[in-house]
Design an enzyme around this catalytic site. Structure first.
Site, PDB file in Angstrom:
ATOM      1  N   CYS A 164       0.805  -1.225   0.000  1.00 24.58           N
ATOM      2  CA  CYS A 164       0.000   0.000   0.000  1.00 24.58           C
ATOM      3  C   CYS A 164       0.838   1.276   0.000  1.00 24.58           C
ATOM      4  O   CYS A 164       0.285   2.377  -0.030  1.00 24.58           O
ATOM      5  CB  CYS A 164      -0.952  -0.006   1.186  1.00 24.58           C
ATOM      6  N   HIS A 222      -2.890   7.759   6.290  1.00 22.50           N
ATOM      7  CA  HIS A 222      -3.066   6.426   5.714  1.00 22.50           C
ATOM      8  C   HIS A 222      -4.471   5.952   6.078  1.00 22.50           C
ATOM      9  O   HIS A 222      -5.186   5.448   5.223  1.00 22.50           O
ATOM     10  CB  HIS A 222      -1.988   5.485   6.232  1.00 22.50           C
ATOM     11  N   GLU A 236      -1.260   5.240  13.865  1.00 21.21           N
ATOM     12  CA  GLU A 236      -0.866   6.401  13.069  1.00 21.21           C
ATOM     13  C   GLU A 236      -1.027   7.692  13.865  1.00 21.21           C
ATOM     14  O   GLU A 236      -0.171   8.586  13.802  1.00 21.21           O
ATOM     15  CB  GLU A 236      -1.684   6.474  11.781  1.00 21.21           C
ATOM     16  N   LYS A 238      -9.819   7.933   2.436  1.00 22.95           N
ATOM     17  CA  LYS A 238     -10.232   6.533   2.255  1.00 22.95           C
ATOM     18  C   LYS A 238     -11.645   6.298   2.784  1.00 22.95           C
ATOM     19  O   LYS A 238     -12.269   5.294   2.447  1.00 22.95           O
ATOM     20  CB  LYS A 238      -9.244   5.596   2.938  1.00 22.95           C
ATOM     21  N   HIS A 255      -9.855   1.851   0.095  1.00 19.46           N
ATOM     22  CA  HIS A 255      -8.395   1.707   0.087  1.00 19.46           C
ATOM     23  C   HIS A 255      -7.956   1.176  -1.267  1.00 19.46           C
ATOM     24  O   HIS A 255      -8.229   0.026  -1.622  1.00 19.46           O
ATOM     25  CB  HIS A 255      -7.974   0.753   1.202  1.00 19.46           C
ATOM     26  N   PHE A 271       1.763  -3.416   3.957  1.00 21.77           N
ATOM     27  CA  PHE A 271       2.110  -4.730   4.478  1.00 21.77           C
ATOM     28  C   PHE A 271       3.597  -4.984   4.235  1.00 21.77           C
ATOM     29  O   PHE A 271       4.136  -4.678   3.172  1.00 21.77           O
ATOM     30  CB  PHE A 271       1.317  -5.829   3.761  1.00 21.77           C
TER      31      PHE A 271
END
Length: 415
Positions: free
Chosen positions: A166, A306, A317, A338, A343, A402
């Protein structure tokens, strides 16, 4: 960055997204707080635990990609080419492209041609190996978005892909900044593309319990920082920026949208999917972006988070932002688009960098929709539900993937 590095401007942008297939349509819907979520139409998801997604609607490549060529492109590649076409035209780089050897392409994709892979695997199992398409490999591999953009528009500068889940799209933009500063190109088209609303991808993410299962109300399912969040909503699309050195932009009379001022990257070295619990890796990426931009933390007015709407990721975050910005964290705004786009995985950093550039240029911060009951751990100003007008000096875009990949991009307004 040092005093001898050239400044790099954003001079064009292009979008294919679940909330609009052009920059203006997407921006209007984001500011209005419209969700792109709905029932999955790409395949029969009736037996899945998650039956909705943020799909691109009414997508067309007419007039941009020849139909014969399109048949040799996976959907993610088509998205990249169409978004790149808009970005180039908005930057004033039309046909013919000048100095093509000095114009590069970097397009990130976390997964690449998943739809092609699944289709051809079915052919193999049901019809035998001779029925696997000879175009299977060049349709599926992740670098082909960059390759086909280069071929379509005749761009002969540095050309490659970034693959970091991502964070892929954000890595592409950051690496483009470095190449431009190094003098390896004058212009680079950079961003991300993804199209993974497929049976295997939705099954895989669903079985690892990463996806929201709010099937009764898809448009309210993506709810970053809210206590009711239960996972992310998978999306698709592309976001592309034209990045250009200051000297090159001046010579051709380009009008910058903003300056791409800093790039920070780090690794968690922690877990294959989970972010490091103390947010240390994310914090280092933000600190490096600020240092690279020679930007005081207090200059940042907005962070495009994010913010995926996962139970673990969102508060981590927030914690990282507090560690970097200290008392200023209470004064800045941090929102997650998002909540509307879902996403976009490897394309998220590209799309969200476009959003940040437009926020600087237009003085508007899009909202975080569906934020009704903020998680007490997420106690910053998260721009709930309604856009805000603001004269911003600088913004930041965060992308985490990831594998522990962290990227932060710092942008500055052009006066």
């Amino acid at each position: 960055m040092n005093g001898n590095d050239p400044r790099v401007f954003v001079t064009g942008a292009g979008i294919v997204s679940p909330v609009g297939n052009h920059v203006e349509d997407c921006w209007r819907n984001l500011v209005e707080g419209k969700s792109g979520a709905g029932p999955i139409t790409r395949f029969d998801a009736s037996q899945y635990e998650t039956r909705f997604a943020c799909e691109v609607k009414d997508f067309s490549f007419d007039g941009i990609i020849d139909r014969k060529d399109a048949k040799r492109m996976d959907r993610f590649v088509q998205f990249a080419v169409v978004a790149s076409h808009e970005a180039l035209r908005s930057a004033g780089l039309g046909d013919p492209i000048p100095d093509a050897e000095r114009i590069g392409v970097i397009v990130g994709s976390g997964i690449g041609g998943m739809e092609t892979f699944e289709e051809q695997h079915t052919n193999l199992l049901q019809k035998g190996h001779r029925r696997v398409s000879p175009f299977f490999i060049p349709m599926m591999i992740s670098d082909m978005a960059a390759g086909q953009v280069s071929i379509t528009f005749g761009l002969k500068g540095p050309n490659f892909a970034t693959v970091s889940a991502c964070a892929s799209g954000a890595h592409a933009i950051g690496e483009a900044l470095r190449l431009l500063r190094a003098g390896d190109a004058d212009v680079i088209l950079a961003g991300g593309a993804e199209a993974t609303i497929t049976p295997m991808a939705v099954a895989g993410f669903g079985n690892m319990r990463a996806l929201s299962t709010r099937n009764d109300d898809p448009q309210r399912a993506s709810r970053p920082f809210d206590v009711g969040r239960d996972g992310f909503v998978i999306g698709e699309g592309a976001g592309m920026l034209v990045l250009e050195t200051e000297s090159h932009a001046k010579v051709r009379g380009a009008r910058p949208i903003c300056e791409l001022a800093g790039y920070g990257a780090s690794g968690d070295a922690y877990h294959i999917t989970a972010p490091c619990v103390d947010g240390e890796g994310a914090a280092r990426a933000m600190q490096r972006a600020l240092a690279d931009a020679a930007m005081p933390a207090e200059e940042v007015g907005y962070i495009n988070a994010h913010g995926t709407s996962t139970p673990a990721g969102d508060p981590i975050e927030v914690h990282a932002v507090k560690a970097v910005f200290a008392e200023h964290a209470k004064r800045l705004w941090m929102g997650s688009t998002k909540s509307m786009t879902g996403h976009l995985l490897g394309a998220a950093g590209g799309l969200e960098a476009v959003v940040c550039a437009l926020a600087l240029q237009r003085g508007v911060v899009p909202p975080t929709i569906n934020l009704e009951s903020p998680d007490p751990q997420c106690d910053l100003d998260l721009v709930p539900n309604t856009a805000r007008n603001a004269k911003l000096k600088a913004v930041m875009s965060n992308s985490f993937g990831f594998g522990g990949h962290n990227v932060s991009l710092a942008m500055r307004a052009v006066s």
